[in-house]
Design a protein around this motif. Structure first.
Motif, PDB file in Angstrom:
ATOM      1  N   THR A 207      14.236  10.983  -0.213  1.00  0.00           N
ATOM      2  CA  THR A 207      13.832  10.391  -1.473  1.00  0.00           C
ATOM      3  C   THR A 207      14.419   9.005  -1.660  1.00  0.00           C
ATOM      4  OG1 THR A 207      13.678  12.563  -2.490  1.00  0.00           O
ATOM      5  CG2 THR A 207      13.789  10.667  -3.962  1.00  0.00           C
ATOM      6  N   ASN A 208      15.696   8.847  -1.328  1.00  0.00           N
ATOM      7  CA  ASN A 208      16.380   7.606  -1.657  1.00  0.00           C
ATOM      8  C   ASN A 208      16.306   6.556  -0.574  1.00  0.00           C
ATOM      9  OD1 ASN A 208      17.217   8.613  -4.155  1.00  0.00           O
ATOM     10  ND2 ASN A 208      18.921   9.664  -3.207  1.00  0.00           N
ATOM     11  N   GLY A 209      16.320   6.922   0.685  1.00  0.00           N
ATOM     12  CA  GLY A 209      16.332   5.939   1.743  1.00  0.00           C
ATOM     13  C   GLY A 209      17.728   5.417   2.017  1.00  0.00           C
TER      14      GLY A 209
ATOM     15  N   ALA B 147       6.989   6.180  -5.466  1.00  0.00           N
ATOM     16  CA  ALA B 147       5.704   6.218  -4.778  1.00  0.00           C
ATOM     17  C   ALA B 147       5.648   5.224  -3.630  1.00  0.00           C
ATOM     18  CB  ALA B 147       4.574   5.935  -5.770  1.00  0.00           C
ATOM     19  N   LYS B 148       6.688   4.393  -3.501  1.00  0.00           N
ATOM     20  CA  LYS B 148       6.771   3.380  -2.438  1.00  0.00           C
ATOM     21  C   LYS B 148       5.632   2.380  -2.515  1.00  0.00           C
ATOM     22  CE  LYS B 148       9.371   6.439   0.572  1.00  0.00           C
ATOM     23  NZ  LYS B 148       9.480   7.119   1.872  1.00  0.00           N
TER      24      LYS B 148
ATOM     25  N   PRO C 235       0.838  -1.198   0.000  1.00  0.00           N
ATOM     26  CA  PRO C 235       0.000   0.000   0.000  1.00  0.00           C
ATOM     27  C   PRO C 235       0.868   1.241   0.000  1.00  0.00           C
ATOM     28  CG  PRO C 235      -0.690  -1.547   1.709  1.00  0.00           C
ATOM     29  CD  PRO C 235       0.618  -2.030   1.185  1.00  0.00           C
ATOM     30  N   ARG C 236       0.379   2.301  -0.634  1.00  0.00           N
ATOM     31  CA  ARG C 236       1.161   3.535  -0.672  1.00  0.00           C
ATOM     32  C   ARG C 236       1.319   4.125   0.726  1.00  0.00           C
ATOM     33  NH1 ARG C 236       0.464   8.376  -5.079  1.00  0.00           N
ATOM     34  NH2 ARG C 236       2.265   9.587  -4.420  1.00  0.00           N
ATOM     35  N   TYR C 237       0.285   3.992   1.535  1.00  0.00           N
ATOM     36  CA  TYR C 237       0.338   4.554   2.877  1.00  0.00           C
ATOM     37  C   TYR C 237       0.210   3.427   3.888  1.00  0.00           C
ATOM     38  CZ  TYR C 237      -0.869   7.012   7.133  1.00  0.00           C
ATOM     39  OH  TYR C 237      -0.885   7.469   8.422  1.00  0.00           O
ATOM     40  N   ILE C 238       1.171   3.360   4.787  1.00  0.00           N
ATOM     41  CA  ILE C 238       1.135   2.425   5.916  1.00  0.00           C
ATOM     42  C   ILE C 238       1.414   3.245   7.167  1.00  0.00           C
ATOM     43  CG2 ILE C 238       2.146   0.391   6.996  1.00  0.00           C
ATOM     44  CD1 ILE C 238       2.955  -0.587   4.204  1.00  0.00           C
ATOM     45  N   PHE C 239       0.500   3.211   8.100  1.00  0.00           N
ATOM     46  CA  PHE C 239       0.615   4.003   9.328  1.00  0.00           C
ATOM     47  C   PHE C 239       1.898   3.666  10.069  1.00  0.00           C
ATOM     48  CE2 PHE C 239      -0.690   6.705  12.561  1.00  0.00           C
ATOM     49  CZ  PHE C 239      -0.736   6.071  13.792  1.00  0.00           C
TER      50      PHE C 239
END
Length: 123
Positions: free
Chosen positions: A56-58, A77-78, A25-29
């Motif tokens: 941006t890169n991690g 977009a992860k 999922p794009r968003y994970i809490f």
């Protein structure tokens, strides 16, 4: 419910390559990163590689056993996590799991898991 779905596993001869993918999922809490783990028959699950959320890169990290051979990456977009595996060895045979890392207290740790994808490396 956070669903992670791995794909790309299979069978390959030693020295070959495979690329694993994980849809997330794009968003994970409370997400702080993503990771790949593996579990070989008769062994405990072990960390293979992580990429933590850092701009941006991690920031990436690797188990000593895969350094220089495996590369973790994710799309901007992860939504997708990847593991490029080169120069595969028979010892790399395992079920590979995608994990979402979340903050639990002060620890960034695996909080959600995919179902796993089998990688078999033959000699």
């Amino acid at each position: 419910q956070v669903q992670l779905v791995e794909s790309g596993g299979g069978s390959v001869q030693a020295g070959g390559s495979l690329k694993l993918s994980c849809a997330a999922p794009r968003y994970i809490f409370k997400r702080c990163g993503m990771g790949w783990y593996r579990q070989a028959p008769g062994k405990e699950r072990e960390l293979v590689s992580t990429i933590t959320s850092n701009g941006t890169n991690g920031t990436t990290s690797y188990a000593d056993s895969v350094k220089g051979r495996f590369t973790i990456s994710q799309d901007n977009a992860k939504n997708w996590l990847y593991l490029q595996m080169n120069s595969l060895k028979t010892d790399d045979t395992a079920v590979y799991y995608c994990a979402a890392l979340i903050w639990i207290g002060l620890d960034c740790t695996a909080g959600y898991w995919g179902q796993g994808t089998q990688v078999n490396v033959s000699s």
